[in-house]
Design a protein around this motif. Structure first.
Motif, PDB file in Angstrom:
ATOM      1  N   SER A 117       0.833  -1.193   0.000  1.00  8.71           N
ATOM      2  CA  SER A 117       0.000   0.000   0.000  1.00  8.71           C
ATOM      3  C   SER A 117       0.869   1.245   0.000  1.00  8.71           C
ATOM      4  O   SER A 117       1.973   1.259   0.533  1.00  8.71           O
ATOM      5  CB  SER A 117      -0.913   0.011   1.224  1.00  8.71           C
ATOM      6  N   GLY A 118       0.344   2.283  -0.609  1.00  7.26           N
ATOM      7  CA  GLY A 118       0.994   3.580  -0.585  1.00  7.26           C
ATOM      8  C   GLY A 118       0.021   4.611  -0.069  1.00  7.26           C
ATOM      9  O   GLY A 118      -0.972   4.279   0.580  1.00  7.26           O
ATOM     10  N   GLN A 119       0.306   5.867  -0.370  1.00  8.23           N
ATOM     11  CA  GLN A 119      -0.560   6.944   0.082  1.00  8.23           C
ATOM     12  C   GLN A 119      -0.715   7.988  -1.013  1.00  8.23           C
ATOM     13  O   GLN A 119       0.158   8.147  -1.869  1.00  8.23           O
ATOM     14  CB  GLN A 119       0.029   7.630   1.319  1.00  8.23           C
ATOM     15  N   VAL A 120      -1.817   8.681  -0.980  1.00  8.70           N
ATOM     16  CA  VAL A 120      -2.008   9.850  -1.833  1.00  8.70           C
ATOM     17  C   VAL A 120      -2.292  11.029  -0.904  1.00  8.70           C
ATOM     18  O   VAL A 120      -3.025  10.890   0.084  1.00  8.70           O
ATOM     19  CB  VAL A 120      -3.156   9.634  -2.848  1.00  8.70           C
ATOM     20  N   SER A 131      -4.752  20.673  -1.369  1.00  9.17           N
ATOM     21  CA  SER A 131      -5.378  21.891  -0.865  1.00  9.17           C
ATOM     22  C   SER A 131      -6.869  21.676  -0.620  1.00  9.17           C
ATOM     23  O   SER A 131      -7.420  20.624  -0.925  1.00  9.17           O
ATOM     24  CB  SER A 131      -5.152  23.021  -1.873  1.00  9.17           C
ATOM     25  N   GLY A 132      -7.499  22.696  -0.046  1.00  5.05           N
ATOM     26  CA  GLY A 132      -8.937  22.626   0.199  1.00  5.05           C
ATOM     27  C   GLY A 132      -9.269  22.183   1.607  1.00  5.05           C
ATOM     28  O   GLY A 132      -8.438  22.235   2.512  1.00  5.05           O
ATOM     29  N   GLN A 133     -10.492  21.684   1.784  1.00  4.26           N
ATOM     30  CA  GLN A 133     -10.981  21.347   3.120  1.00  4.26           C
ATOM     31  C   GLN A 133     -10.225  20.180   3.758  1.00  4.26           C
ATOM     32  O   GLN A 133     -10.194  20.049   4.985  1.00  4.26           O
ATOM     33  CB  GLN A 133     -12.477  21.042   3.071  1.00  4.26           C
ATOM     34  N   TRP A 134      -9.612  19.310   2.928  1.00  3.32           N
ATOM     35  CA  TRP A 134      -8.860  18.172   3.468  1.00  3.32           C
ATOM     36  C   TRP A 134      -7.373  18.325   3.202  1.00  3.32           C
ATOM     37  O   TRP A 134      -6.643  17.348   3.032  1.00  3.32           O
ATOM     38  CB  TRP A 134      -9.369  16.861   2.843  1.00  3.32           C
ATOM     39  N   ARG A 135      -6.922  19.538   3.137  1.00  3.85           N
ATOM     40  CA  ARG A 135      -5.521  19.840   2.828  1.00  3.85           C
ATOM     41  C   ARG A 135      -4.553  19.027   3.686  1.00  3.85           C
ATOM     42  O   ARG A 135      -4.724  18.895   4.904  1.00  3.85           O
ATOM     43  CB  ARG A 135      -5.268  21.340   3.055  1.00  3.85           C
ATOM     44  N   SER A 136      -3.561  18.437   3.008  1.00  2.00           N
ATOM     45  CA  SER A 136      -2.483  17.650   3.631  1.00  2.00           C
ATOM     46  C   SER A 136      -2.929  16.298   4.181  1.00  2.00           C
ATOM     47  O   SER A 136      -2.107  15.574   4.749  1.00  2.00           O
ATOM     48  CB  SER A 136      -1.774  18.451   4.741  1.00  2.00           C
ATOM     49  N   ARG A 137      -4.201  15.950   4.024  1.00  2.21           N
ATOM     50  CA  ARG A 137      -4.640  14.615   4.436  1.00  2.21           C
ATOM     51  C   ARG A 137      -3.978  13.567   3.551  1.00  2.21           C
ATOM     52  O   ARG A 137      -3.895  13.712   2.334  1.00  2.21           O
ATOM     53  CB  ARG A 137      -6.165  14.477   4.327  1.00  2.21           C
ATOM     54  N   LYS A 138      -3.529  12.484   4.173  1.00  2.00           N
ATOM     55  CA  LYS A 138      -2.940  11.370   3.429  1.00  2.00           C
ATOM     56  C   LYS A 138      -3.879  10.176   3.521  1.00  2.00           C
ATOM     57  O   LYS A 138      -4.333   9.814   4.608  1.00  2.00           O
ATOM     58  CB  LYS A 138      -1.562  11.021   3.994  1.00  2.00           C
ATOM     59  N   LEU A 139      -4.148   9.589   2.361  1.00  2.51           N
ATOM     60  CA  LEU A 139      -5.108   8.489   2.291  1.00  2.51           C
ATOM     61  C   LEU A 139      -4.442   7.272   1.659  1.00  2.51           C
ATOM     62  O   LEU A 139      -3.620   7.412   0.742  1.00  2.51           O
ATOM     63  CB  LEU A 139      -6.326   8.896   1.475  1.00  2.51           C
TER      64      LEU A 139
END
Length: 201
Positions: free
Chosen positions: A8-11, A15-23
Motif C-alpha cells: 500500500s501507498g498513500q495519496v 489543498s482545500g478542506q482536506w488539505r495535507s490529508r494522506k489516504l
C-alpha cells in the motif's frame, strides 16, 4: 511460490478542506497516481472552475484527481474504476472523509462511457493506464455520448510518446506541459453552434 500481496501507498490531498490529508492506496498494476507536482499545476489551471462543478474521473485509480476536486468544493464527483480493490479503497477513502458527494462505479470505463449520462459534466479527467490505447477511444466516447456540458474542461494525461493526440473539432487546447515521461493537456469543449435555423430562413 508465495504470491506477493499488493503493498500500500498513500495519496496526499494538496489543498482545500482536506488539505495535507494522506489516504491509503493499493499498489496495483497500471495504478499510476498523478504526481503532486503535475496535480498542483493542473489545479492551478482550473482553480476558478472547481467549486460547484460536476466532475467525472474516467479512470479513477488512486482517486487523487477526484478527491482533490472534492476537497476544493466540487459539487459532485463520479469515478469509474475497473479494479475492484482500487474501487473499494476509493469508497473507503470517501467514507473516511465523510464525503457523500462522490460515487464510485466499478466497471470498464469504455463500456461505461459508451452510454449517455443523465446529465453532463463540467470537468472531466482522462488519465488512463499508459500504452493500452485507451485515451483516444475515451475522448471519442466523451464527445459522441454527450458527457460534456458547454465550456467543460477536459484534462488529458498521456505517455510522452503520444505527442500527437486526435481530439474533436469542438475541443480547444488551453494548456500543455510535459514532466518526465508524461504529457498533460487541458482542453475546453465549445459545442458548434447550430446554424440550421439561419440556413432555412
Amino acid at each position: 511460490m508465495v504470491k506477493k500481496r499488493p503493498s500500500s501507498g498513500q495519496v496526499r490531498i494538496i489543498s482545500g478542506q482536506w488539505r495535507s490529508r494522506k489516504l491509503p492506496i493499493h499498489d496495483l498494476e497500471g495504478l499510476r497516481p498523478t504526481t503532486d507536482r503535475v496535480r498542483e499545476t493542473l489545479f492551478n489551471w482550473i482553480a476558478n472552475d472547481v467549486r460547484g462543478a460536476r466532475v467525472l474521473d474516467c479512470f479513477g485509480g488512486s482517486g487523487a484527481l477526484s478527491l482533490e476536486s472534492l476537497s476544493r468544493y466540487a459539487a459532485y464527483a463520479r469515478v469509474f474504476e475497473l479494479q475492484p480493490q482500487a474501487a473499494k479503497q476509493l469508497l473507503e477513502n470517501l467514507a473516511t472523509l465523510k464525503c457523500n458527494d462522490g460515487d464510485v462505479i466499478k466497471g470498464d470505463s469504455l463500456k461505461l462511457l459508451a452510454s449517455s449520462p443523465e446529465k453532463g459534466f463540467d470537468i472531466v479527467f482522462v488519465d488512463p493506464p499508459f500504452r493500452k490505447s485507451l485515451t483516444e477511444k475515451s475522448i471519442q466516447l466523451l464527445d459522441q455520448q454527450q458527457w460534456l456540458l458547454p465550456d467543460a474542461l477536459i484534462y488529458v494525461e498521456t505517455e510522452a510518446e503520444l505527442a500527437l493526440l486526435e481530439v474533436p473539432v469542438t475541443w480547444t487546447l488551453l494548456k500543455e506541459k510535459s514532466a518526465g515521461q508524461v504529457i498533460y493537456r487541458l482542453y475546453q469543449y465549445c459545442p458548434l453552434e447550430d446554424n440550421s435555423t439561419e440556413d432555412n430562413r
